[in-house]
Write a protein that holds these residues in place. Structure first.
Motif, PDB file in Angstrom:
ATOM      1  N   PHE A  85       3.189   3.876  -6.729  1.00 50.19           N
ATOM      2  CA  PHE A  85       3.504   2.951  -5.655  1.00 50.19           C
ATOM      3  C   PHE A  85       2.248   2.169  -5.249  1.00 50.19           C
ATOM      4  N   ALA A  86       2.434   0.902  -4.877  1.00 49.26           N
ATOM      5  CA  ALA A  86       1.308   0.068  -4.431  1.00 49.26           C
ATOM      6  C   ALA A  86       0.976   0.430  -2.984  1.00 49.26           C
ATOM      7  N   PHE A  87       0.094   1.407  -2.810  1.00 49.24           N
ATOM      8  CA  PHE A  87      -0.171   1.942  -1.477  1.00 49.24           C
ATOM      9  C   PHE A  87      -0.842   0.935  -0.548  1.00 49.24           C
ATOM     10  N   ASP A  88      -1.507  -0.059  -1.106  1.00 50.77           N
ATOM     11  CA  ASP A  88      -2.134  -1.047  -0.232  1.00 50.77           C
ATOM     12  C   ASP A  88      -1.117  -1.981   0.412  1.00 50.77           C
ATOM     13  N   SER A  89       0.164  -1.845   0.033  1.00 50.65           N
ATOM     14  CA  SER A  89       1.205  -2.646   0.683  1.00 50.65           C
ATOM     15  C   SER A  89       1.603  -2.061   2.032  1.00 50.65           C
ATOM     16  N   ASN A 118      -6.940  -0.618   5.755  1.00 50.41           N
ATOM     17  CA  ASN A 118      -6.859  -1.656   4.724  1.00 50.41           C
ATOM     18  C   ASN A 118      -6.474  -3.034   5.251  1.00 50.41           C
ATOM     19  N   TRP A 119      -5.954  -3.104   6.486  1.00 47.65           N
ATOM     20  CA  TRP A 119      -5.613  -4.402   7.071  1.00 47.65           C
ATOM     21  C   TRP A 119      -6.049  -4.425   8.540  1.00 47.65           C
ATOM     22  N   PRO A 120      -7.347  -4.534   8.821  1.00 44.43           N
ATOM     23  CA  PRO A 120      -7.838  -4.544  10.220  1.00 44.43           C
ATOM     24  C   PRO A 120      -7.205  -5.688  11.018  1.00 44.43           C
TER      25      PRO A 120
END
Length: 514
Positions: free
Chosen positions: A94-98, A104-106
């Motif tokens: 799975f694309a965990f950065d999604s 990962n998304w401040p």
């Protein structure tokens, strides 16, 4: 004068409760499109109240309780030989950065829990549907084989009787009275235990890192899957414990003769145990020596026993109280299966009855055409009759797997696939909308199937193994196990011995879909 965001976008001025009321009519795809508009719309579409109903609609709420996909790590091969993506399409992982988090998304609000579950469950289901997985295998080598040098391709001397798995631990009981425990992440064997586990494929279970093994000597032995230490040994059954249920704190066990001769079977007791300390809680006995236990099921602390006097008795596994005695006016019972508030019975003459557990009332009954129950022995695992809580699976007269809903409507069968009719398929394992079936003939091929749609019948996902040999019916060839994120099965391959004769070597294959 420049317009503020709230002036340009009246939706952003609405209270959160109204935003949810508006957005709850959107699909998952539309919610994702809304989230792309701007930060305000993204936050409005990022609420558990929107995503949990979508998970419920897909039957994905289980990924919060049964399997927590928010915490379960993906399988990462530890070495090249354990890798290799199966199937087609995108990668297994799975694309965990999604998933948005502060790391990962401040500056963005974290992805709500139920949206994260929806995204991960959708990817997992896609892996199953599109046949995407990683493989780990375990084999046993040729040590200890003697065999007849002149009998090439003979039946395996070493066979795998049963499989159980939990987390990173896999346990397998072999015919040489040994229990093996592997780490399915590293592919290494942790422990090798000398114990005579029963021949029944339902005699080995694992939950929360604890292994429960029903044994030929009538005992139930429990082991720690990590240390291999024996934790408990429970005595009480007179015969081989060929079937048990284990939910983590309660064990329900049934014993019978190892040769499966039901005419002289002597042990009709259902025993309930405390798994923590090995103490016996209750013994549910037959009402008389003339009444024989036919079948047992266990679900959510309820024990159901079908008896030869055409009665189903329901007990509370915690209090020992008999909650219900259901009397059937149909022919002899063949099996009983528990569901959500119901218990189902199969009777000779192809009659299915569904009863309300609380009231004992028969709420529906129907015939199952094309299925021959007359000669079905429920303890002969070359035949199968299964219930997944929503659908009824049955082996028909021509050993074709047929599917019915609880209203008796015929949904579909495997006969549309030519090979299914050729090999006479029998069900080995059912989990949710997926099941594993193999040929009735020992050593035959094995397949993974899914129920695509309640009105569309079966879909073949993947042939798991091909034809291995043409020996007589032998269920030890067909051990299989399945969870929400992986499956395991056994196959046998030929190995040359001393250059001129062949032996069959068992190998366990594990498919990781997460």
């Amino acid at each position: 004068m420049a317009l503020s965001v709230s002036t340009k976008d009246p939706f952003s001025n609405l209270p959160n409760e109204l935003k949810v009321l508006v957005l709850q009519h959107l699909s998952a795809e539309d919610l994702c499109r809304v989230a792309l508009c701007n930060r305000s719309w993204r936050e409005a579409a990022n609420h558990d109240a929107l995503w949990r109903p979508l998970c419920r609609e897909k039957r994905w709420e289980k990924f919060d309780a049964v399997v927590d996909l928010c915490v379960e790590p993906p399988f990462i091969p530890s070495s090249p030989q354990h890798g290799g993506d199966g199937g087609v399409g995108d990668g297994v992982t799975f694309a965990f950065d999604s998933v948005v988090s502060g790391l990962n998304w401040p500056g963005l609000v974290n992805t709500c829990r139920w949206k994260e579950i929806y995204m991960k469950a959708r990817h997992l289901e896609g892996n199953w549907k599109n046949n995407r997985y990683r493989v780990v295998s375990f084999h046993f080598g040729s040590a200890g084989y003697e065999g007849n040098k002149e009998y090439v391709g003979s039946e395996p001397e070493l066979t795998l009787r049963s499989l159980a798995c939990d987390g990173n631990s896999l346990a397998g009981a072999l015919s040489n009275d040994t229990l093996h425990i592997w780490d399915i992440t590293s592919g290494k064997r942790r422990h090798f235990i000398k114990v005579d586990v029963s021949k029944g494929q339902k005699a080995l279970k694992m939950k929360n890192g604890i292994i429960a093994a029903g044994c030929i000597d009538g005992k139930i032995r429990m082991y720690c899957a990590v240390t291999g230490e024996q934790l408990q040994a429970m005595s009480g059954h007179r015969l081989e414990v060929f079937c048990l249920f284990f939910d983590g704190d309660t064990i329900v066990s049934i014993a019978g003769k190892s040769d499966r001769d039901r005419e002289v079977r002597a042990d009709s007791d259902i025993r309930v145990w405390n798994a923590k300390d090995g103490t016996s809680r209750f013994v549910f006995e037959s009402t008389s020596d003339d009444v024989r236990l036919v079948y047992v099921d266990y679900l959510d602390k309820t024990v159901a026993g079908a008896y030869s006097d055409r009665k189903i008795r329901l007990w509370d596994a915690q209090s020992g109280v008999c909650k219900q005695t259901i009397v059937s006016d149909a022919n002899d019972m063949i099996s009983c299966h528990l569901g959500d508030g119901i218990v189902m019975s199969a009777n000779r003459g192809n009659v299915i009855k569904v009863w309300n557990v609380e009231s004992g009332e028969c709420i529906r009954h129907f015939d199952v055409p094309g299925v021959d129950f007359e000669d079905l022995d429920p303890y002969d695992e070359s035949f199968s009759f299964e219930f997944n809580g929503e659908f009824l699976f049955a082996t028909s007269e021509d050993s074709n797997v047929r599917l019915f809903n609880l209203d008796g409507k015929f949904i579909g069968d495997t006969k549309s696939y030519d090979f299914a009719e050729e090999y006479n398929l029998c069900i080995r394992c059912v989990l949710g909308n997926k099941f594993i079936a193999s040929a009735e003939v020992g050593g035959g091929p094995m397949y993974l199937w899914s129920i695509n749609d309640p009105d569309a019948g079966f879909r073949l996902i993947n042939p798991l193994r091909g034809m291995m040999c043409d020996d007589e019916v032998n269920d030890v060839y067909s051990a299989a196990w399945m969870s929400e994120t992986k499956l395991a099965f056994v196959q046998y391959f030929d190995m040359d011995k001393e250059g001129f004769w062949s032996i069959q070597i068992p190998e366990i294959i594990v498919h990781h879909y997460w």
